[in-house]
Design a protein around this motif. Structure first.
Motif, PDB file in Angstrom:
ATOM      1  N   GLY A 113      -5.274   1.888 -37.666  1.00  0.00           N
ATOM      2  CA  GLY A 113      -4.837   3.278 -37.808  1.00  0.00           C
ATOM      3  C   GLY A 113      -4.824   3.763 -39.253  1.00  0.00           C
ATOM      4  O   GLY A 113      -4.709   2.975 -40.186  1.00  0.00           O
ATOM      5  N   TYR A 158     -18.485   1.955 -37.672  1.00  0.00           N
ATOM      6  CA  TYR A 158     -18.667   2.879 -36.550  1.00  0.00           C
ATOM      7  C   TYR A 158     -20.089   3.462 -36.578  1.00  0.00           C
ATOM      8  O   TYR A 158     -20.835   3.409 -35.592  1.00  0.00           O
ATOM      9  CB  TYR A 158     -17.620   3.983 -36.670  1.00  0.00           C
ATOM     10  CG  TYR A 158     -17.389   4.840 -35.445  1.00  0.00           C
ATOM     11  CD1 TYR A 158     -18.363   5.012 -34.482  1.00  0.00           C
ATOM     12  CD2 TYR A 158     -16.173   5.485 -35.260  1.00  0.00           C
ATOM     13  CE1 TYR A 158     -18.128   5.804 -33.370  1.00  0.00           C
ATOM     14  CE2 TYR A 158     -15.925   6.273 -34.158  1.00  0.00           C
ATOM     15  CZ  TYR A 158     -16.910   6.434 -33.225  1.00  0.00           C
ATOM     16  OH  TYR A 158     -16.671   7.220 -32.124  1.00  0.00           O
ATOM     17  N   ILE A 161     -22.852   0.989 -35.697  1.00  0.00           N
ATOM     18  CA  ILE A 161     -23.050   0.753 -34.260  1.00  0.00           C
ATOM     19  C   ILE A 161     -23.986   1.816 -33.674  1.00  0.00           C
ATOM     20  O   ILE A 161     -24.897   1.526 -32.906  1.00  0.00           O
ATOM     21  CB  ILE A 161     -21.688   0.818 -33.514  1.00  0.00           C
ATOM     22  CG1 ILE A 161     -20.744  -0.274 -34.023  1.00  0.00           C
ATOM     23  CG2 ILE A 161     -21.870   0.725 -32.010  1.00  0.00           C
ATOM     24  CD1 ILE A 161     -21.107  -1.655 -33.622  1.00  0.00           C
ATOM     25  N   ILE A 162     -23.784   3.071 -34.091  1.00  0.00           N
ATOM     26  CA  ILE A 162     -24.624   4.156 -33.568  1.00  0.00           C
ATOM     27  C   ILE A 162     -26.065   4.005 -34.058  1.00  0.00           C
ATOM     28  O   ILE A 162     -27.016   4.169 -33.296  1.00  0.00           O
ATOM     29  CB  ILE A 162     -24.042   5.525 -33.982  1.00  0.00           C
ATOM     30  CG1 ILE A 162     -22.623   5.669 -33.423  1.00  0.00           C
ATOM     31  CG2 ILE A 162     -24.928   6.662 -33.488  1.00  0.00           C
ATOM     32  CD1 ILE A 162     -21.886   6.889 -33.916  1.00  0.00           C
ATOM     33  N   ILE A 203     -25.972  12.731 -35.105  1.00  0.00           N
ATOM     34  CA  ILE A 203     -24.648  12.392 -34.573  1.00  0.00           C
ATOM     35  C   ILE A 203     -23.761  11.835 -35.679  1.00  0.00           C
ATOM     36  O   ILE A 203     -22.604  12.242 -35.838  1.00  0.00           O
ATOM     37  CB  ILE A 203     -24.768  11.358 -33.435  1.00  0.00           C
ATOM     38  CG1 ILE A 203     -25.472  11.965 -32.225  1.00  0.00           C
ATOM     39  CG2 ILE A 203     -23.390  10.846 -33.024  1.00  0.00           C
ATOM     40  CD1 ILE A 203     -25.970  10.925 -31.247  1.00  0.00           C
ATOM     41  N   LEU A 207     -20.263  13.331 -37.061  1.00  0.00           N
ATOM     42  CA  LEU A 207     -19.003  12.583 -36.961  1.00  0.00           C
ATOM     43  C   LEU A 207     -18.373  12.371 -38.334  1.00  0.00           C
ATOM     44  O   LEU A 207     -17.164  12.518 -38.500  1.00  0.00           O
ATOM     45  CB  LEU A 207     -19.240  11.231 -36.291  1.00  0.00           C
ATOM     46  CG  LEU A 207     -19.406  11.250 -34.769  1.00  0.00           C
ATOM     47  CD1 LEU A 207     -19.764   9.867 -34.265  1.00  0.00           C
ATOM     48  CD2 LEU A 207     -18.126  11.733 -34.112  1.00  0.00           C
TER      49      LEU A 207
ATOM     50  N   LEU B 201     -12.167   4.957 -25.956  1.00  0.00           N
ATOM     51  CA  LEU B 201     -12.070   5.996 -26.992  1.00  0.00           C
ATOM     52  C   LEU B 201     -10.651   6.552 -27.065  1.00  0.00           C
ATOM     53  O   LEU B 201     -10.107   6.771 -28.148  1.00  0.00           O
ATOM     54  CB  LEU B 201     -13.071   7.121 -26.717  1.00  0.00           C
ATOM     55  CG  LEU B 201     -14.547   6.748 -26.907  1.00  0.00           C
ATOM     56  CD1 LEU B 201     -15.450   7.916 -26.548  1.00  0.00           C
ATOM     57  CD2 LEU B 201     -14.819   6.300 -28.336  1.00  0.00           C
ATOM     58  N   MET B 204      -8.172   3.936 -28.671  1.00  0.00           N
ATOM     59  CA  MET B 204      -8.298   3.885 -30.133  1.00  0.00           C
ATOM     60  C   MET B 204      -7.582   5.057 -30.785  1.00  0.00           C
ATOM     61  O   MET B 204      -6.963   4.933 -31.833  1.00  0.00           O
ATOM     62  CB  MET B 204      -9.782   3.915 -30.541  1.00  0.00           C
ATOM     63  CG  MET B 204     -10.491   2.592 -30.341  1.00  0.00           C
ATOM     64  SD  MET B 204     -12.298   2.742 -30.409  1.00  0.00           S
ATOM     65  CE  MET B 204     -12.542   3.470 -32.006  1.00  0.00           C
ATOM     66  N   ASN B 208      -3.331   4.648 -32.483  1.00  0.00           N
ATOM     67  CA  ASN B 208      -3.226   4.844 -33.925  1.00  0.00           C
ATOM     68  C   ASN B 208      -2.688   6.214 -34.331  1.00  0.00           C
ATOM     69  O   ASN B 208      -2.523   6.483 -35.511  1.00  0.00           O
ATOM     70  CB  ASN B 208      -4.604   4.662 -34.580  1.00  0.00           C
ATOM     71  CG  ASN B 208      -5.039   3.222 -34.556  1.00  0.00           C
ATOM     72  OD1 ASN B 208      -4.224   2.325 -34.744  1.00  0.00           O
ATOM     73  ND2 ASN B 208      -6.314   2.993 -34.305  1.00  0.00           N
ATOM     74  N   ILE B 265     -15.817  -2.567 -26.231  1.00  0.00           N
ATOM     75  CA  ILE B 265     -15.492  -1.588 -27.265  1.00  0.00           C
ATOM     76  C   ILE B 265     -16.754  -1.124 -27.958  1.00  0.00           C
ATOM     77  O   ILE B 265     -16.996   0.078 -28.098  1.00  0.00           O
ATOM     78  CB  ILE B 265     -14.483  -2.186 -28.273  1.00  0.00           C
ATOM     79  CG1 ILE B 265     -13.141  -2.423 -27.583  1.00  0.00           C
ATOM     80  CG2 ILE B 265     -14.304  -1.261 -29.471  1.00  0.00           C
ATOM     81  CD1 ILE B 265     -12.115  -3.117 -28.428  1.00  0.00           C
ATOM     82  N   ILE B 266     -17.600  -2.076 -28.367  1.00  0.00           N
ATOM     83  CA  ILE B 266     -18.812  -1.684 -29.102  1.00  0.00           C
ATOM     84  C   ILE B 266     -19.763  -0.892 -28.207  1.00  0.00           C
ATOM     85  O   ILE B 266     -20.299   0.134 -28.607  1.00  0.00           O
ATOM     86  CB  ILE B 266     -19.463  -2.935 -29.726  1.00  0.00           C
ATOM     87  CG1 ILE B 266     -18.555  -3.405 -30.876  1.00  0.00           C
ATOM     88  CG2 ILE B 266     -20.867  -2.641 -30.213  1.00  0.00           C
ATOM     89  CD1 ILE B 266     -19.098  -4.508 -31.709  1.00  0.00           C
ATOM     90  N   VAL B 269     -18.225   2.630 -27.679  1.00  0.00           N
ATOM     91  CA  VAL B 269     -18.349   3.493 -28.846  1.00  0.00           C
ATOM     92  C   VAL B 269     -19.774   4.022 -28.964  1.00  0.00           C
ATOM     93  O   VAL B 269     -19.997   5.208 -29.206  1.00  0.00           O
ATOM     94  CB  VAL B 269     -17.941   2.732 -30.124  1.00  0.00           C
ATOM     95  CG1 VAL B 269     -18.389   3.471 -31.350  1.00  0.00           C
ATOM     96  CG2 VAL B 269     -16.438   2.536 -30.137  1.00  0.00           C
ATOM     97  N   ALA B 270     -20.755   3.139 -28.738  1.00  0.00           N
ATOM     98  CA  ALA B 270     -22.155   3.570 -28.819  1.00  0.00           C
ATOM     99  C   ALA B 270     -22.446   4.604 -27.742  1.00  0.00           C
ATOM    100  O   ALA B 270     -23.052   5.647 -28.003  1.00  0.00           O
ATOM    101  CB  ALA B 270     -23.088   2.377 -28.693  1.00  0.00           C
ATOM    102  N   ALA B 273     -20.746   7.999 -28.474  1.00  0.00           N
ATOM    103  CA  ALA B 273     -21.349   8.769 -29.547  1.00  0.00           C
ATOM    104  C   ALA B 273     -22.600   9.479 -29.072  1.00  0.00           C
ATOM    105  O   ALA B 273     -22.849  10.622 -29.434  1.00  0.00           O
ATOM    106  CB  ALA B 273     -21.692   7.855 -30.712  1.00  0.00           C
TER     107      ALA B 273
END
Lengths: 281, 276
Positions: A113, A158, A161-162, A203, A207, B201, B204, B208, B265-266, B269-270, B273
């Motif tokens: 966080g 992050y 990964i994309i 993207i 982001l 998503l 997460m 937090n 998770i991975i 997230v992909a 997005a």
């Protein structure tokens, strides 16, 4: 079929809709209206026209300064995050040993966080600066670069990964054909790889831009705006205007509306760019 | 041969980056065992006999913040909000896609619109309304999260539902299923991958989140981020030892959760997005 489902509105839609009205739509409309009012709580509003909007810029320079600070922060973070993330993604799609472990490590900071991230980096940056007799709050430049480093540490994984997902979609035979034709790795990168991952790039840019603009927790924990609100980003300035002093709630709401318009314009630009590219393909 | 050398160099570079990425967390862990006066100035020094304090910082930190209860409320709010979001927004998305009418497409655009509105725009009015409606407690917070999280979730579910063939649902209706049965027995199992993405998503985000629960509830029921921020006293004084211990305790559940469902998770997230 259509008609049978339609009658089930109270079960399928009503719970979400009520929560959406309470948490978003009513506060949003009230917020728009209140930005033209003087108020302490939401029930004692007095219409004052555009006074709040004028005061947002004329009371002091803090709003302009925080906007400018945010833009400077966003530009540098967006560029550095995307370059690092893309390079890591390129390396991790080249069948190197331990790819999964690396990917896991790089993505991890993203799950921590913002408040916790802020204090982690406050410790490290203060530790380094102490050797030179400074602290992160002694100069706005330190806070600025601290935020940039923090944001990189958080977002690189992050975006990586994309980019990996995008790179894995490039058909192998295209890359092989380029090799057979004698294209240098450099040429392949710019003529084939980058154009093929354009959707991922859009993207990631979107982001990183919106996340940089909306940054709050990290800013609050790392510097809280110190010294003298010079490292205060827009979101924190709006928060401080609302809750920092009595009598400026309306100004805070006006700043929030301006902030919303800026973020919305960025989002629409992004949507427009994605659409026009889809037509091209 | 040339490519082998290249791979080795890339490996070294990645290894270096991995160290850089992990070191901050390691330094915090290290300092959580040092006395509070030896942290700020020499954070990069290993604990020595003089500075090592064992778990003293953890005890102080836990006592000052009420960490166990913060952990409980974080877990409570996150688990129930995510469950409620997945259950209700998937049903809403299905209704919006299947009932073709002006009001459903209007609702769809409202949900999408809410995604681009920054929290600061609604934070003041929303926390006041939550107050008036007596939603300023962990249970009310779940309703607020459903409302605020519905934009992204409805959007993602609708994107997937559009590709689900109508034929299966019609067959179910002919076999005597009502819409609720059709949705939960036939449609939802197909939606599972999207449901996992939506759940991840939102987890997460909610786990937090600091400002929303802080404004809605205040410090009556602290979640973990609020407990950490609470350590910082009114005048900026802070017990560094307790802070380090709290940071470690805040990171620990996230790391365990991450390592145990890393794959989802991975992937999530992909997938999120690409649609978002």
């Amino acid at each position: 079929m259509n008609k049978t489902i339609k009658r089930w509105f109270p079960i399928f839609v009503l719970p979400t809709l009520i929560a959406f009205l309470i948490a978003f739509l009513i506060p949003f409309i009230m917020g728009l209206y209140l930005s033209f009012c003087d108020f302490r709580t939401v029930t004692d509003a007095q219409f004052t026209g555009i006074t709040n909007y004028i005061r947002a810029f004329s009371d002091n320079n803090e709003f302009i300064n925080s906007l400018w600070f945010t833009v400077k922060f966003a530009v540098v973070s967006v560029i550095s995050i995307n370059i690092f993330a893309f390079l890591l993604a390129l390396m991790l799609t080249k069948s190197i040993r331990g790819t999964n472990v690396f990917r896991t490590v790089f993505f991890m900071p993203n799950l921590i966080g913002g408040i916790v991230l802020g204090y982690i980096w406050q410790l490290i940056i203060n530790g380094v600066l102490y050797r030179f007799g400074y602290a992160i709050t002694s100069n706005p430049t330190f806070g600025y670069w601290g935020l940039v480093i923090l944001m990189n540490w958080q977002m690189i994984g992050y975006m990586m990964i994309i980019y990996i997902a995008g790179l894995q979609n490039i058909p192998n035979d295209v890359l092989e054909a380029a090799k057979v034709d004698g294209a240098t790795p450099f040429r392949t990168l710019f003529s084939i790889t980058i154009p093929s991952v354009m959707p991922s790039i859009t993207i990631c840019l979107f982001l990183t831009i919106t996340n940089s603009f909306k940054l709050f927790d990290q800013n609050l924990a790392l510097t809280a705006g110190a010294p003298a609100d010079k490292t205060q980003m827009v979101a924190l300035d709006i928060y401080n205007t609302f809750y920092g002093s009595i009598g400026s709630e309306g100004v805070g709401q006006a700043k929030a509306v301006i902030f919303f318009v800026i973020v919305a314009v960025i989002a629409l630009l992004q949507l427009y760019m994605t659409r026009s590219r889809e037509v091209e393909n | 041969m040339k490519s082998k050398l290249g791979h080795f160099l890339a490996f070294l570079l990645l290894f270096f980056f991995a160290i850089v990425f992990l070191i901050p967390i390691f330094i915090v862990l290290l300092n959580s065992f040092k006395s509070k006066f030896s942290i700020s100035q020499t954070p990069f020094v290993l604990p020595t006999e003089d500075t090592f304090v064992g778990i003293e910082n953890y005890i102080t930190g836990i006592n000052n913040t009420g960490f166990p209860s913060a952990f409980f409320w974080s877990l409570f709010v996150t688990v129930f909000s995510v469950a409620v979001i997945v259950i209700f927004t998937s049903m809403t998305a299905w209704y919006i896609v299947r009932v073709k009418a002006k009001f459903t497409s209007f609702m769809y655009y409202l949900f999408v619109f809410s995604m681009i509105v920054p929290f600061q725009m609604v934070m003041f009015t929303m926390s006041k309304i939550a107050n008036i409606l007596a939603l300023d407690n962990p249970y009310g917070l779940i309703i607020i999260y459903l409302g605020f999280g519905s934009g992204l979730s409805v959007f993602m579910f609708s994107g997937f539902i559009k590709s689900v063939p109508l034929g299966i649902e019609e067959a179910a209706t002919i076999d005597g299923c009502n819409p609720l049965q059709t949705f939960w027995l036939i449609v939802f199992p197909i939606l599972k991958p999207t449901a996992i993405t939506v759940a991840i998503l939102n987890t997460m985000w909610i786990w937090n989140d600091y400002l929303l629960p802080y404004l809605v509830i205040g410090s009556d029921y602290k979640t973990i981020p609020i407990a950490v921020q609470y350590l910082k006293g009114g005048y900026g004084s802070i017990d560094m030892g307790a802070l380090m211990a709290m940071l470690v305790l805040a990171i620990l559940p996230v790391v365990i959760f991450y390592l145990s469902c890393q794959k989802y998770i991975i992937k999530g997230v992909a997938a999120g997005a690409v649609k978002g």
